[in-house]
Design an enzyme around this catalytic site. Structure first.
Site, PDB file in Angstrom:
ATOM      1  N   ARG A  17      37.824  22.699  52.471  1.00  0.00           N
ATOM      2  CA  ARG A  17      37.620  24.137  52.733  1.00  0.00           C
ATOM      3  C   ARG A  17      37.669  24.445  54.241  1.00  0.00           C
ATOM      4  NH1 ARG A  17      32.316  25.845  49.991  1.00  0.00           N
ATOM      5  NH2 ARG A  17      31.811  23.653  50.279  1.00  0.00           N
ATOM      6  N   LYS A 118      40.345  42.197  40.611  1.00  0.00           N
ATOM      7  CA  LYS A 118      40.755  40.887  40.084  1.00  0.00           C
ATOM      8  C   LYS A 118      42.266  40.781  40.020  1.00  0.00           C
ATOM      9  CE  LYS A 118      38.529  38.863  36.777  1.00  0.00           C
ATOM     10  NZ  LYS A 118      37.929  37.705  37.440  1.00  0.00           N
ATOM     11  N   ASN A 123      40.317  34.413  38.372  1.00  0.00           N
ATOM     12  CA  ASN A 123      39.081  34.730  39.088  1.00  0.00           C
ATOM     13  C   ASN A 123      39.316  34.922  40.580  1.00  0.00           C
ATOM     14  OD1 ASN A 123      37.170  35.000  37.086  1.00  0.00           O
ATOM     15  ND2 ASN A 123      36.993  32.794  36.839  1.00  0.00           N
ATOM     16  N   GLY A 441      17.450  40.521  35.258  1.00  0.00           N
ATOM     17  CA  GLY A 441      17.120  39.099  35.140  1.00  0.00           C
ATOM     18  C   GLY A 441      16.720  38.445  36.437  1.00  0.00           C
ATOM     19  N   TRP A 571      34.244  31.561  33.071  1.00  0.00           N
ATOM     20  CA  TRP A 571      33.983  31.091  34.430  1.00  0.00           C
ATOM     21  C   TRP A 571      34.012  29.567  34.543  1.00  0.00           C
ATOM     22  CZ3 TRP A 571      29.594  35.188  35.741  1.00  0.00           C
ATOM     23  CH2 TRP A 571      30.210  36.440  35.857  1.00  0.00           C
ATOM     24  N   GLU A 675      26.391  47.911  34.082  1.00  0.00           N
ATOM     25  CA  GLU A 675      26.652  48.344  35.449  1.00  0.00           C
ATOM     26  C   GLU A 675      27.512  49.587  35.365  1.00  0.00           C
ATOM     27  OE1 GLU A 675      28.428  45.490  38.281  1.00  0.00           O
ATOM     28  OE2 GLU A 675      29.791  47.123  38.696  1.00  0.00           O
ATOM     29  N   HIS A 704      24.468  46.252  44.579  1.00  0.00           N
ATOM     30  CA  HIS A 704      25.317  45.560  45.551  1.00  0.00           C
ATOM     31  C   HIS A 704      25.079  46.042  46.973  1.00  0.00           C
ATOM     32  CE1 HIS A 704      27.266  45.185  41.637  1.00  0.00           C
ATOM     33  NE2 HIS A 704      27.419  43.947  42.035  1.00  0.00           N
TER      34      HIS A 704
END
Ligand code: GLN
Ligand code: ZN
Length: 771
Positions: A17, A118, A123, A441, A571, A675, A704
């Protein structure tokens, strides 16, 4: 017969990376622009060298990006909205401001970024260009030409990659205050592309790869056929340049004839997702055009079955004069290399996998079978052995799991009673007030939480000490929620780094790589779990936490929190040896057992999150129904094992609900939280059109942003919602988990939210009394 081996693109991040470190260091002011430029140059050179070393005959250039290739394409043709023009547009300042916004008081600048979306059904996220009514296009950056020259100077046969003009506009949006459609501007854009392509020709490029991935979508032929013909008709006039037209992620389908007839010199086929195109393509793509065979899957991590892919390749080779062996799509969606996994993953699993570097080798091997078969005999044999090992391994198949799934009848997909009956029983059992309040959550993952986790992983904190820390965080969190007056509490998810990883780590059938990073957006990478085999649950995963959390509140229900099967699937890197729906069914069974165990432990409200259900939608509408059918089924399988009194919640993000509203209704959850704070109107429109009879909590504020929503603004939104949703079915909650926020904002925001619900109750009672 001529054959070429190449890939559509290589991952940019680097083996370790490096790109992430380079750009983040530059943003933080720790390194100079020069260091970013030089470091990136080195990365590109390394990646070309790797491709050549494995035997590719040509390398793509221009696939590199500091942030995103759609942003690069927009920037290159001068699509820079006015709000960024005050910045330096020649260097990286305006570019990075478009990518991530720029707030710098010292120069009086405060501009938000472009919107992010997206990239098809991957992803990866791209930045959405904005096209204004008076849009001017100019050749603003020569990035792709520079990178071509760079590769040429190093001695590579290089092919520039350019996002095609039709896709660029189709992926753009109309700028605020404008009304024209982006595609209306095609005629103005074409000359700038002609200029760019001419410069590439002058620099010595022979082939240019024009990516037009929108060809994998349902297109209105009346709009797109003339658009493609106009653009490519102009490009064909540029002397000395050949074009490979690419599209990927799905079949070309009804766009195949359009693509085949364009005046380009080669057509790329994604033969992993779109192998159904092949027979027709061999008919309709004119003989003189190259067929680029996308045989190596660019977006999954399994070793290719070379024998199988060779059979497809041979069919093409037998019918054409000139063939390229290629990846199905860019390798951008694969991790860099398997090398770091040796010693981390066991040898057997290692033998089943193939990351970008290994995929490059697979492409080269396939091409070599045609040009020089003796040279790769051993490689083919080794590949066949690994493929066979994956087929035969006892670690992959768990007969009990397979049998259990196969033996289910419809009763496993249905609750015992209808919603209305359940609702009465749940009301009697839970005794919640009108307009119950709850959260989604997670609570803030503070520096202390992250530090304790890191210490536990390093071994400087014992298991018992770490557990004690988590318990104390959970207790504090529950006591705070109780005291502020929330009605349905959560434990806070302090033990989870990630809502999919947590479950994957507890389930059989998953492995985790050491460096299997893929770019998600900008410098952000994710490391998806790998689902290699039948999934099962060896032990309960959340029951202890839930039981402890419930014990911290005397009389309020604490929700059990689980991730749903579709999101876990979406995912992860998913096995390709059985349908996705079957793997999802196995995950659903594991979650079902957890749901039942939570109920047994006295948990009365259980939430199964499915934020990724919408993004799993296939690219073609013809495929929607099949996907929605099985994704609804697996959710129901996961959630219907409980008694009528147990309240099942679910949660969704990114709510472009219209397309999937019917499916959402058929999930048969008792409560959904969604959302929507960015798209009230869309949601309300969908509610109006489709009607919704179960309980629902549209997010009252956007988590956000660090901004604290006032009582007034949330109250106004809540009042508006009551026009569409029966009061007795409406919940008050934020729009997503609070993990990324800080405690001070969370406390203030939720205090306000509780006040909104309390006022609404008073108003409602007054209305009732006066009616
Ligand atoms: N329960 C998860 C949380 O609160 C849900 C996250 C999500 O929707 N992405 O963090
Ligand atoms: Zn969410």
């Amino acid at each position: 017969m001529s054959i070429k081996s190449t890939i559509l693109g290589f991952p940019r991040m680097g083996s370790d990376r490096q790109l992430k470190k380079l750009v983040e260091g530059f943003w933080a002011g720790k390194s100079t622009e020069q260091e970013l430029v030089e470091g990136s140059k080195k990365l590109r050179a390394d990646h070309w060298a790797l491709q050549k070393a494995h035997g590719l005959s040509e390398v793509p250039v221009g696939d590199f990006s500091y942030y995103d290739h759609v942003l690069d394409a927009a920037f290159a043709v001068g699509v820079i909205p006015d709000r960024y023009k005050q910045l330096d547009t020649a260097g990286t300042q305006a570019y990075f401001a478009m990518a991530r916004g720029l707030q710098d008081k010292s120069i009086g600048v405060d501009v938000p970024s472009l919107e992010m979306k997206k990239w098809f059904d991957t992803n990866y996220h791209y930045m959405v260009p904005e096209i204004a009514d008076d849009q001017k296009f100019v050749l603003h950056s020569t990035k792709v030409i520079d990178e071509f020259n760079e590769a040429k100077a190093l001695g590579y046969a290089a092919r520039p990659v350019v996002l095609g003009p039709v896709s660029l506009l189709a992926l753009s949006k109309t700028a605020k205050g404008s009304s024209s459609k982006p595609l209306d501007h095609l005629a103005d854009l074409i000359p700038v592309y002609v200029q760019l392509l001419s410069q590439l020709a002058a620099a010595g490029a022979e082939w240019v790869q024009l990516d037009e991935p929108v060809l994998a979508l349902d297109l209105d032929a009346a709009v797109y056929k003339p658009a493609f013909e106009q653009a490519y008709g102009e490009f064909a006039k540029i002397a000395g340049l050949k074009y490979l037209l690419t599209s990927y992620f799905d079949r070309l389908g009804d766009n195949l004839e359009l693509a085949a007839a364009l005046p380009v010199h080669g057509i790329h086929l994604d033969l992993v997702r779109g192998v159904a195109d092949l027979d027709k393509a061999l008919e309709v793509v004119p003989q003189e055009k190259v067929i680029s065979a996308g045989l190596i899957n660019g977006r999954n991590i399994w070793k290719a079955n070379l024998e199988k892919q060779l059979a497809i390749l041979n069919k093409i080779v037998g019918a054409r004069k000139s063939v390229w062996v290629n990846s199905s799509c860019s390798l951008l969606h694969s991790p860099h290399s398997l090398r770091p996994e040796a010693g981390h993953l066991d040898d057997e699993t290692l033998g089943w996998l193939s990351f970008a570097e290994e995929k490059v080798e697979e492409v080269a091997t396939l091409a070599a079978v045609v040009s020089n078969p003796d040279s790769v005999k051993a490689k083919l044999e080794a590949n066949a052995a690994k493929v066979a090992s994956r087929k035969q391994s006892e670690r992959i198949t768990r007969p009990q799991v397979q049998q259990r799934l196969a033996a289910l009848d419809r009763s496993s997909y249905n609750r015992k009673a209808e919603f209305t009956q359940r609702q009465q029983l749940q009301r009697a059992s839970l005794k919640l007030p009108m307009f119950p309040t709850t959260t989604i959550g997670s609570f803030p993952q503070t520096a202390e939480v992250r530090k304790a986790r890191a210490q536990f992983r390093k071994g400087t904190l014992s298991k018992a000490e770490y557990q004690e820390f988590l318990d104390s965080e959970t207790r504090k969190c529950i006591e705070w929620q109780d005291q502020v007056g929330l009605d349905v509490l959560v434990h806070g998810e302090f033990e989870r780094t990630d809502m999919v990883e947590f479950f994957g780590e507890h389930l059989e059938g998953f492995v985790f790589t050491k460096k299997g990073w893929v770019q998600s957006y900008g410098s952000r990478c994710v490391k998806p779990p790998v689902i290699y085999g039948d999934v099962s649950r060896p032990h309960a995963m959340t029951v202890d936490v839930a039981r402890f959390a419930q014990s911290c509140s005397a009389n309020k229900p604490v929700k059990g929190m689980l991730t749903g099967p579709v999101t876990i699937l979406q995912w992860s890197f998913v096995r390709d040896d059985q349908p996705r729906s079957q793997t999802a069914g196995q995950i659903a069974l594991a979650i079902r057992d957890e749901v039942v165990d939570l109920e047994k432990a006295g948990i009365k409200v259980i939430q199964v999150d499915e934020p990724a259900i919408r993004e799993g939608l296939p690219l073609r509408k013809a495929d929607y129904d099949a996907y929605l059918k099985w994704s609804v089924d697996v959710f129901r399988l996961a959630t219907t094992g409980v008694n009528n009194e147990t309240q099942i919640h679910t949660h969704f993000c990114y709510s472009d609900f219209n397309e999937i509203f019917t499916a959402i209704k058929s999930l048969d959850a008792d409560v959904i939280t969604i959302e929507n704070s960015k798209s009230d109107l869309k949601l309300l429109g969908a509610l109006e059109v489709h009607g919704y009879s179960a309980e629902i909590g549209p997010g009252l504020y956007d988590i956000h942003s660090p901004r604290v929503p006032s009582i007034e603004e949330m109250a106004a939104r809540f009042a508006a919602l009551q026009k569409y949703i029966p009061a007795e079915n409406l919940w008050a909650n934020p729009d997503c988990g609070l993990k990324t926020r800080g405690w001070p904002e969370v406390k203030q925001s939720l205090t306000n939210l509780v006040a909104v619900a309390a006022d609404a109750r008073t108003n409602y009672a007054a209305r009732k009394a006066s009616a």
